[in-house]
Design a protein around this motif. Structure first.
Motif, PDB file in Angstrom:
ATOM      1  N   ASN A 145       0.821  -1.224   0.000  1.00 45.05           N
ATOM      2  CA  ASN A 145       0.000   0.000   0.000  1.00 45.05           C
ATOM      3  C   ASN A 145       0.854   1.274   0.000  1.00 45.05           C
ATOM      4  O   ASN A 145       0.380   2.363  -0.340  1.00 45.05           O
ATOM      5  CB  ASN A 145      -0.967   0.008   1.189  1.00 45.05           C
ATOM      6  CG  ASN A 145      -0.301   0.342   2.486  1.00 45.05           C
ATOM      7  OD1 ASN A 145       0.526  -0.404   2.969  1.00 45.05           O
ATOM      8  ND2 ASN A 145      -0.636   1.507   3.021  1.00 45.05           N
ATOM      9  N   ARG A 146       2.130   1.129   0.347  1.00 40.71           N
ATOM     10  CA  ARG A 146       2.968   2.340   0.409  1.00 40.71           C
ATOM     11  C   ARG A 146       3.211   2.972  -0.951  1.00 40.71           C
ATOM     12  O   ARG A 146       3.634   4.114  -1.045  1.00 40.71           O
ATOM     13  CB  ARG A 146       4.319   1.998   1.030  1.00 40.71           C
ATOM     14  CG  ARG A 146       4.176   1.638   2.481  1.00 40.71           C
ATOM     15  CD  ARG A 146       5.527   1.422   3.093  1.00 40.71           C
ATOM     16  NE  ARG A 146       5.351   0.988   4.461  1.00 40.71           N
ATOM     17  CZ  ARG A 146       6.272   1.106   5.384  1.00 40.71           C
ATOM     18  NH1 ARG A 146       7.441   1.644   5.100  1.00 40.71           N
ATOM     19  NH2 ARG A 146       6.054   0.693   6.599  1.00 40.71           N
ATOM     20  N   ASP A 149      -0.373   4.980  -1.107  1.00 37.53           N
ATOM     21  CA  ASP A 149      -0.799   5.763   0.052  1.00 37.53           C
ATOM     22  C   ASP A 149       0.279   6.755   0.464  1.00 37.53           C
ATOM     23  O   ASP A 149       1.472   6.439   0.484  1.00 37.53           O
ATOM     24  CB  ASP A 149      -1.102   4.836   1.238  1.00 37.53           C
ATOM     25  CG  ASP A 149      -2.368   4.032   1.010  1.00 37.53           C
ATOM     26  OD1 ASP A 149      -3.153   4.410   0.122  1.00 37.53           O
ATOM     27  OD2 ASP A 149      -2.572   3.031   1.710  1.00 37.53           O
ATOM     28  N   ILE A 171      -0.787   6.069   7.644  1.00 36.58           N
ATOM     29  CA  ILE A 171      -1.278   6.632   6.376  1.00 36.58           C
ATOM     30  C   ILE A 171      -1.838   8.028   6.643  1.00 36.58           C
ATOM     31  O   ILE A 171      -2.740   8.206   7.460  1.00 36.58           O
ATOM     32  CB  ILE A 171      -2.386   5.752   5.755  1.00 36.58           C
ATOM     33  CG1 ILE A 171      -1.843   4.351   5.444  1.00 36.58           C
ATOM     34  CG2 ILE A 171      -2.959   6.391   4.488  1.00 36.58           C
ATOM     35  CD1 ILE A 171      -2.888   3.369   4.945  1.00 36.58           C
ATOM     36  N   SER A 173      -2.817   9.961   3.927  1.00 36.20           N
ATOM     37  CA  SER A 173      -3.822  10.165   2.890  1.00 36.20           C
ATOM     38  C   SER A 173      -3.858   8.936   1.960  1.00 36.20           C
ATOM     39  O   SER A 173      -2.894   8.677   1.232  1.00 36.20           O
ATOM     40  CB  SER A 173      -3.450  11.418   2.090  1.00 36.20           C
ATOM     41  OG  SER A 173      -4.252  11.527   0.946  1.00 36.20           O
ATOM     42  N   SER A 174      -4.965   8.203   2.057  1.00 37.00           N
ATOM     43  CA  SER A 174      -5.103   7.023   1.205  1.00 37.00           C
ATOM     44  C   SER A 174      -5.053   7.438  -0.262  1.00 37.00           C
ATOM     45  O   SER A 174      -5.730   8.397  -0.654  1.00 37.00           O
ATOM     46  CB  SER A 174      -6.435   6.323   1.472  1.00 37.00           C
ATOM     47  OG  SER A 174      -6.453   5.789   2.771  1.00 37.00           O
ATOM     48  N   PHE A 175      -4.279   6.768  -1.055  1.00 38.38           N
ATOM     49  CA  PHE A 175      -4.087   7.031  -2.486  1.00 38.38           C
ATOM     50  C   PHE A 175      -3.432   8.397  -2.754  1.00 38.38           C
ATOM     51  O   PHE A 175      -3.334   8.834  -3.900  1.00 38.38           O
ATOM     52  CB  PHE A 175      -5.405   6.926  -3.274  1.00 38.38           C
ATOM     53  CG  PHE A 175      -5.890   5.513  -3.435  1.00 38.38           C
ATOM     54  CD1 PHE A 175      -5.489   4.747  -4.518  1.00 38.38           C
ATOM     55  CD2 PHE A 175      -6.739   4.938  -2.514  1.00 38.38           C
ATOM     56  CE1 PHE A 175      -5.909   3.423  -4.663  1.00 38.38           C
ATOM     57  CE2 PHE A 175      -7.180   3.626  -2.651  1.00 38.38           C
ATOM     58  CZ  PHE A 175      -6.762   2.865  -3.724  1.00 38.38           C
ATOM     59  N   ARG A 177      -0.439   9.430  -2.743  1.00 35.88           N
ATOM     60  CA  ARG A 177       0.797   9.478  -3.532  1.00 35.88           C
ATOM     61  C   ARG A 177       0.531   9.574  -5.031  1.00 35.88           C
ATOM     62  O   ARG A 177       1.400   9.994  -5.794  1.00 35.88           O
ATOM     63  CB  ARG A 177       1.604   8.216  -3.279  1.00 35.88           C
ATOM     64  CG  ARG A 177       2.619   8.408  -2.202  1.00 35.88           C
ATOM     65  CD  ARG A 177       3.420   7.159  -2.001  1.00 35.88           C
ATOM     66  NE  ARG A 177       4.581   7.475  -1.221  1.00 35.88           N
ATOM     67  CZ  ARG A 177       5.814   7.225  -1.599  1.00 35.88           C
ATOM     68  NH1 ARG A 177       6.047   6.625  -2.734  1.00 35.88           N
ATOM     69  NH2 ARG A 177       6.814   7.576  -0.848  1.00 35.88           N
ATOM     70  N   SER A 196      -4.183  -0.902  -1.331  1.00 33.50           N
ATOM     71  CA  SER A 196      -4.542   0.414  -0.782  1.00 33.50           C
ATOM     72  C   SER A 196      -6.047   0.553  -0.613  1.00 33.50           C
ATOM     73  O   SER A 196      -6.529   1.147   0.355  1.00 33.50           O
ATOM     74  CB  SER A 196      -4.046   1.534  -1.702  1.00 33.50           C
ATOM     75  OG  SER A 196      -2.664   1.693  -1.541  1.00 33.50           O
ATOM     76  N   ARG A 199      -7.208  -1.480   2.343  1.00 34.57           N
ATOM     77  CA  ARG A 199      -6.782  -0.829   3.581  1.00 34.57           C
ATOM     78  C   ARG A 199      -7.650   0.400   3.868  1.00 34.57           C
ATOM     79  O   ARG A 199      -8.082   0.624   4.993  1.00 34.57           O
ATOM     80  CB  ARG A 199      -5.304  -0.445   3.436  1.00 34.57           C
ATOM     81  CG  ARG A 199      -4.719   0.177   4.626  1.00 34.57           C
ATOM     82  CD  ARG A 199      -3.621  -0.661   5.233  1.00 34.57           C
ATOM     83  NE  ARG A 199      -3.261  -0.127   6.522  1.00 34.57           N
ATOM     84  CZ  ARG A 199      -2.026  -0.021   6.962  1.00 34.57           C
ATOM     85  NH1 ARG A 199      -1.030  -0.449   6.239  1.00 34.57           N
ATOM     86  NH2 ARG A 199      -1.784   0.492   8.150  1.00 34.57           N
ATOM     87  N   MET A 200      -7.928   1.172   2.837  1.00 37.65           N
ATOM     88  CA  MET A 200      -8.725   2.387   3.011  1.00 37.65           C
ATOM     89  C   MET A 200     -10.126   2.038   3.542  1.00 37.65           C
ATOM     90  O   MET A 200     -10.624   2.653   4.488  1.00 37.65           O
ATOM     91  CB  MET A 200      -8.836   3.113   1.657  1.00 37.65           C
ATOM     92  CG  MET A 200      -9.653   4.379   1.689  1.00 37.65           C
ATOM     93  SD  MET A 200      -9.684   5.181   0.074  1.00 37.65           S
ATOM     94  CE  MET A 200     -10.982   4.289  -0.732  1.00 37.65           C
TER      95      MET A 200
END
Ligand SMILES: Nc1ncnc2c1ncn2[C@@H]1O[C@H](COP(=O)(O)OP(=O)(O)OP(=O)(O)O)[C@@H](O)[C@H]1O
Ligand SMILES: CC(C)(CO)[C@@H](O)C(=O)NCCC(=O)O
Length: 318
Positions: A145-146, A149, A171, A173-175, A177, A196, A199-200
């Motif tokens: 997810n990194r 995210d 995290i 802010s999800s997504f 990046r 991601s 996870r969100m």
């Protein structure tokens, strides 16, 4: 739709009909189809009623029904029947219902969110082009997810923001990046997108659940619904969210028969409504859920149940 496994058949020349109990939206949506194609009437039972009845039954009747899950470790929770209520039941299907349960048949749906299992499956399908829910889940297992995210460390130059309790790996802010470069969707691996997304959504559900538990002073939060499917990363993420927001005060608990609460509750409604017709002479294994048909994970789940502790229930035949 959740259906139960007991088919009632009334032998009566003037009123020959078979019916099964069903609950959820599908009990309404597919009612005509069942009648037309199979000659079976669906007897509709209220969805929330069935969920709560199923959960209460399991928590009281099945040893080791509830467990916590953190860092890949499953720990069964001993439930004291005299100290079960009140609790928060979070059912994650397409959407999410949060129900405060105060006793048998005593409950209130206190909250919900439309960001649920349907969101994961729907958005995931669009973004990764995968063909099945299981494929999407499998992708998420392999993803990182990194990549998508935005972490606190990305914003704070690799540092924690300890003053407000955020580590550099949390995290932010999800997504987030995805905005920082000129990448298109195709530049990302479907595995990372799926991770991601899972996870969100799981994080968000865990957070809303905890806030509702806090709102009503509830000590226990049980998570059920077909979305969870015993998937370790889903359970881990929900657990971490509850742990994080409660500052370690609350623990997420999961149910072994998570996807069958409604079906079980519908099954049990035979007893509530047709006690007079009761004849208990045939044994079947539950749970049975209409949506389980060809599902490999579901088959695995059934195998797990059979290996450990299968439940015997009676079918009523009038
Ligand atoms: N094999 C599968 N195929 C499709 N979805 C699956 C599968 N396994 C698990 N799911 C998840 O389960 C969700 C649907 O769960 P369920 O059938 O309990 O919901 P529902 O009854 O449609 O919704 P609601 O509880 O909101 O009425 C899907 O959105 C998906 O996230
Ligand atoms: C509409 C139901 C109850 C149908 O099961 C479920 O999908 C749900 O709880 N959705 C969330 C709706 C909301 O509370 O925003």
């Amino acid at each position: 739709m959740k259906v139960n496994s007991g088919l009632q058949h009334q032998e009566n020349p003037t009123n020959d009909r078979s019916f099964i109990k069903a609950t959820g939206g599908g009990a309404y949506k597919f009612s005509d189809l069942f009648k037309e194609k199979l000659g079976i009437s669906l007897e509709k039972e209220d969805e929330m009623d069935c969920l709560v009845t199923g959960a209460n039954f399991l928590l009281k009747a099945v040893n080791h029904e509830a467990f916590t899950y953190l860092n890949g470790q499953k720990e069964f929770v001993q439930i004291d029947h005299n100290d079960l209520y009140p609790y928060l039941l979070v059912n994650i299907g397409s959407g999410v219902s949060m129900v405060k349960v105060d006793g048998d048949g005593k409950f209130e749906r206190v909250s919900g969110t439309s960001v649920g299992g349907g969101t994961f499956w729907g958005l995931g399908k669009l973004l990764t082009k995968c063909q099945s829910f299981d494929e999407l889940l499998e992708l998420s297992r392999r993803g990182n997810n990194r990549v998508l995210d935005m972490l606190v460390g990305d914003i704070y130059g690799g540092m924690d923001y300890s003053k407000i309790g955020l580590s550099s790996t949390a995290i932010a802010s999800s997504f987030g990046r995805a905005i920082s470069n000129n990448n298109e969707l195709d530049d990302y691996k479907p595995e990372d997108v799926s991770r991601s997304l899972l996870r969100m959504i799981s994080n968000n559900i865990g957070q809303i659940a905890y806030l509702n538990a806090l709102r009503f002073g509830l000590k226990r939060i049980f998570f059920g619904g077909f979305f969870i499917r015993g998937h370790s990363y889903t359970m881990d993420t929900i657990s971490v969210a509850v742990h994080f927001w409660s500052k370690g005060e609350a623990k997420a608990m999961f149910l072994r028969h998570e996807g069958f609460l409604g079906a079980l509750g519908a099954f049990m409604s035979y007893e509530r409504h047709s006690l007079d017709d009761l004849m208990t002479n045939q044994s079947v294994q539950i749970p049975v859920d209409a949506s389980c048909g060809t599902d490999t994970n579901c088959n695995q789940l059934e195998r797990d149940l059979n290996e450990t502790e299968s439940m015997q229930c009676s079918v009523y035949q009038a």
